[in-house]
Design an enzyme around this catalytic site. Structure first.
Site, PDB file in Angstrom:
ATOM      1  N   SER A 148     -49.596  67.931  17.852  1.00 51.73           N
ATOM      2  CA  SER A 148     -49.529  68.450  19.219  1.00 51.73           C
ATOM      3  C   SER A 148     -48.173  69.104  19.461  1.00 51.73           C
ATOM      4  O   SER A 148     -47.215  68.869  18.723  1.00 51.73           O
ATOM      5  CB  SER A 148     -49.701  67.275  20.199  1.00 51.73           C
ATOM      6  OG  SER A 148     -49.244  67.622  21.494  1.00 51.73           O
ATOM      7  N   TYR A 161     -48.461  59.497  24.708  1.00 53.04           N
ATOM      8  CA  TYR A 161     -49.063  60.559  23.882  1.00 53.04           C
ATOM      9  C   TYR A 161     -48.003  61.209  22.995  1.00 53.04           C
ATOM     10  O   TYR A 161     -48.210  61.418  21.801  1.00 53.04           O
ATOM     11  CB  TYR A 161     -49.697  61.594  24.809  1.00 53.04           C
ATOM     12  CG  TYR A 161     -50.462  62.691  24.154  1.00 53.04           C
ATOM     13  CD1 TYR A 161     -49.880  63.944  23.965  1.00 53.04           C
ATOM     14  CD2 TYR A 161     -51.780  62.511  23.753  1.00 53.04           C
ATOM     15  CE1 TYR A 161     -50.588  64.988  23.388  1.00 53.04           C
ATOM     16  CE2 TYR A 161     -52.496  63.549  23.180  1.00 53.04           C
ATOM     17  CZ  TYR A 161     -51.901  64.781  23.011  1.00 53.04           C
ATOM     18  OH  TYR A 161     -52.603  65.808  22.437  1.00 53.04           O
TER      19      TYR A 161
END
Ligand code: NAP
Ligand code: GCO
Length: 262
Positions: A148, A161
């Site tokens: 990510s 996250y």
């Protein structure tokens, strides 16, 4: 010329893409099928798996779908053994399944933090650990972890996250280091901001985040799952046999760009 293009083929390969009933996983698995691979995928419940099977069938793809929670090591071990027995040894693993919880850190419970780490970091470890022995026996393997922007950057409300995806970047490099000698390449794909159900809240009409991301992206648009298909084929194919421990950011240039001048 033909030979170099053949190195991008996935003919005869067996791919497992986790959490691939829809979204990024579905797009990557569909691309792999178009490149010749046999597709296996899992999701959390039969309804999702059935939805995925129908969607693959509508594309002319006969996929193999399984109900399995990627955080359950025993079930993952059973799933990999079932695939190896019924279909064959897995050549390509994409650790795609993931969740996000957008909560200010000081308001986030330790339970919520752990859940994100469990799905986004512990599970890629569990699934990779389950498939590597077969890849070693077979003499080759490709592991692709879906990282990510948050493998490199932080932002408000995504502490768990970002911690998970940062860890996933290093897990990727460690698998590359530990198993590269067995002709297993482990790389990451770092998507930018992609239009999927996971980012739907950020793209709701009137949400300023939508314009913010477009201003931070030189390509001046949200990514689509189709933008990830070619890079994913490359990292799963023989064409990338000397690429190992690399995170390929497919982000329209976000990571290269300071942001639009005022
Ligand atoms: P998504 O639309 O939320 O899809 C995630 C998939 O994973 C869903 O099918 C979900 O099933 C499944 N899943 C979640 N937890 C699972 C578990 N414990 N076991 C098995 N399957 C599970 O997400 P996406 O946008 O396609 O993202 C896919 C991956 O790309 C994720 O790792 C995400 O972090 C990453 N990523 C996304 C973006 C983006 O902008 N969209 C950018 C960078 C990275 P349920 O429907 O049951 O939850
Ligand atoms: C967010 C988004 C991002 C994307 C992606 C960016 O809330 O910031 O969900 O985290 O999902 O990970 O690469």
């Amino acid at each position: 010329m033909d030979d170099i293009l053949k190195s991008f083929s996935l003919e005869g390969k067996i791919a497992l893409v986790t959490g691939a009933s829809y979204g990024i996983g579905f797009a990557i698995a569909s691309a792999y099928a178009q490149a010749g691979a046999t597709i296996c995928f899992n999701d959390l419940n039969q309804e999702l798996v059935d939805k995925g099977l129908q969607a693959y069938e509508e594309l002319g793809i006969k996929a193999h779908g399984y109900v399995c929670d990627v955080t359950d090591e025993e079930k993952i071990q059973e799933l990999v053994a079932k695939i190896e027995q019924e279909i064959g040894v897995i050549d390509i693993l994409v650790n795609n399944a993931g969740i996000i919880k957008r909560i200010p850190m000081t308001e986030m419970s330790a339970e919520d933090f752990r859940k994100v780490i469990d799905v986004d970091l512990n599970a890629p470890f569990i699934v990779a650990k389950a498939v590597i022995p077969g890849m070693i026996k077979k003499g080759h393997g490709k592991i692709i972890n879906i990282c990510s922007m948050m493998s490199e950057l932080g932002r408000e409300t995504v502490s768990a996250y970002a911690a998970a995806k940062g860890g996933l970047k290093m897990l990727t490099k460690n698998i590359a280091s530990e198993y590269g000698g067995h002709n297993i390449q482990c790389n990451g794909i770092g998507p930018g901001y992609i239009a999927t159900p996971q980012t739907a809240p950020l793209r709701e009409p009137g949400n300023p985040f939508n314009d913010f991301i477009i201003s931070k992206t030189p390509a001046a648009r949200w990514g689509t799952t189709e933008d990830l298909m070619g890079p994913a084929i490359f990292l799963a194919s023989d064409a990338s046999d000397f690429v190992n421990g690399h995170i390929l950011y497919v982000d329209g240039g976000i990571l290269a760009y300071i942001g639009k001048q005022p």
